[in-house]
Design a protein around this motif. Sequence first.
Motif, PDB file in Angstrom:
ATOM      1  N   GLN A   1       0.798  -0.916  -0.128  1.00 37.72           N
ATOM      2  CA  GLN A   1       0.067  -0.092  -0.132  1.00 37.72           C
ATOM      3  C   GLN A   1       0.873   1.178   0.073  1.00 37.72           C
ATOM      4  O   GLN A   1       1.897   1.280   0.576  1.00 37.72           O
ATOM      5  CB  GLN A   1      -0.883  -0.008   1.141  1.00 37.72           C
ATOM      6  CG  GLN A   1      -1.901   1.121   1.234  1.00 37.72           C
ATOM      7  CD  GLN A   1      -3.183   0.767   1.976  1.00 37.72           C
ATOM      8  OE1 GLN A   1      -3.222  -0.074   2.565  1.00 37.72           O
ATOM      9  NE2 GLN A   1      -4.331   1.464   1.767  1.00 37.72           N
ATOM     10  N   ASP A   2       0.565   2.175  -0.911  1.00 36.56           N
ATOM     11  CA  ASP A   2       1.294   3.263  -0.831  1.00 36.56           C
ATOM     12  C   ASP A   2       0.149   4.604  -1.121  1.00 36.56           C
ATOM     13  O   ASP A   2      -0.390   4.690  -2.183  1.00 36.56           O
ATOM     14  CB  ASP A   2       2.194   3.388  -1.979  1.00 36.56           C
ATOM     15  CG  ASP A   2       2.949   4.643  -2.206  1.00 36.56           C
ATOM     16  OD1 ASP A   2       3.400   5.255  -1.278  1.00 36.56           O
ATOM     17  OD2 ASP A   2       3.259   5.006  -3.597  1.00 36.56           O
ATOM     18  N   HIS A   3      -0.066   5.326  -0.161  1.00 34.12           N
ATOM     19  CA  HIS A   3      -1.183   6.380  -0.217  1.00 34.12           C
ATOM     20  C   HIS A   3      -2.344   5.686  -0.457  1.00 34.12           C
ATOM     21  O   HIS A   3      -2.771   4.680   0.081  1.00 34.12           O
ATOM     22  CB  HIS A   3      -0.786   7.571  -1.165  1.00 34.12           C
ATOM     23  CG  HIS A   3       0.534   8.176  -0.434  1.00 34.12           C
ATOM     24  ND1 HIS A   3       1.759   7.957  -1.162  1.00 34.12           N
ATOM     25  CD2 HIS A   3       0.906   9.148   0.532  1.00 34.12           C
ATOM     26  CE1 HIS A   3       2.807   8.854  -0.398  1.00 34.12           C
ATOM     27  NE2 HIS A   3       2.207   9.350   0.597  1.00 34.12           N
ATOM     28  N   GLU A   4      -2.864   6.110  -1.836  1.00 25.24           N
ATOM     29  CA  GLU A   4      -4.043   5.636  -2.031  1.00 25.24           C
ATOM     30  C   GLU A   4      -3.800   4.115  -2.939  1.00 25.24           C
ATOM     31  O   GLU A   4      -4.743   3.461  -3.076  1.00 25.24           O
ATOM     32  CB  GLU A   4      -4.881   6.614  -2.937  1.00 25.24           C
ATOM     33  CG  GLU A   4      -5.195   7.922  -2.149  1.00 25.24           C
ATOM     34  CD  GLU A   4      -6.124   7.833  -1.180  1.00 25.24           C
ATOM     35  OE1 GLU A   4      -7.441   7.202  -1.351  1.00 25.24           O
ATOM     36  OE2 GLU A   4      -5.652   7.944  -0.038  1.00 25.24           O
ATOM     37  N   ARG A   5      -2.710   4.128  -3.313  1.00 26.51           N
ATOM     38  CA  ARG A   5      -2.483   3.084  -4.180  1.00 26.51           C
ATOM     39  C   ARG A   5      -2.511   1.421  -3.465  1.00 26.51           C
ATOM     40  O   ARG A   5      -1.925   1.635  -2.395  1.00 26.51           O
ATOM     41  CB  ARG A   5      -1.228   3.063  -5.015  1.00 26.51           C
ATOM     42  CG  ARG A   5      -1.477   4.264  -6.025  1.00 26.51           C
ATOM     43  CD  ARG A   5      -0.184   4.039  -7.023  1.00 26.51           C
ATOM     44  NE  ARG A   5       1.123   4.423  -6.188  1.00 26.51           N
ATOM     45  CZ  ARG A   5       2.441   4.235  -6.712  1.00 26.51           C
ATOM     46  NH1 ARG A   5       2.364   4.047  -8.237  1.00 26.51           N
ATOM     47  NH2 ARG A   5       3.379   4.470  -6.264  1.00 26.51           N
TER      48      ARG A   5
END
Lengths: 135, 122
Positions: free
Chosen positions: A66-70
């Motif tokens: 997970q990376d911010h919204e992604r």
Amino acid sequence: MDDGAALILVKQDVDVVLARQRGRELAAQAGFTGSNLTLIATAISEIARNIVVYAGQGELVISLAQDHERRGIKVVGSDQGPGIPDIKLAMQDGYSTGRSLGLGLPGARRLMDDFEIFSEPGVGTTITMWKWLPS
Amino acid sequence: MTVPILKQGSVLIACVQSALTDGELSQLRDELAQGIGRYRATGVIVDVSAVDVLDSFGSRTLRSIVFIARLRGAETVVVGIQPEVAYAMVQLGLTMEGIATALDMEEGLALLHAVPRARRGV
């Protein structure tokens, strides 16, 4: 390991098949479908084979990312093999010091969204790659 | 697991029924090269419809099978490459230039029987 993650020891060619099958399962769990599952499994196959051919053994860690919204999947392949003296050269299509077509690393990079490689001669190589779910 | 090789007329048919290791793929290549002589085959079909990944080694070995068979006097058709597998192969940068492919076994056999021997591989 936690649910949604897998550690695969890679020593021989059967482990390459195992790694890509496990990767496909986790990618499906992460929400990937259709051809993305095949792209991820193929990229895992390439870096797992690189470990077997060049380092003899190593490991793969596949996990949900997970990376911010992604959201997506992260694959880390590491070994304590001889390392890659010239990464720029190794990332070129058609370059190989082994028995391959030289498409393994550059191919894996094309199949995934993000790709990082760290290598030190005599110490080993770590490749990290990500695929993000289409938003 | 090993890949069963069947003979139908002058054609050898190898159906890959599950994911193969590099070693098993190399074994298939060697067995087909031998089998062409043993069964005096002039055609080979390699059915990969059950294969879910054809990476650089897999594709290279398929190429080897085709060119070794040609040197042994047999033409090969690779059949059943799945749509997702084809997409991944193109993304990897793998092309199958000089290699006959067909949608499925039926089309593959038709191709082998339709092309006059002397013109195959051109």
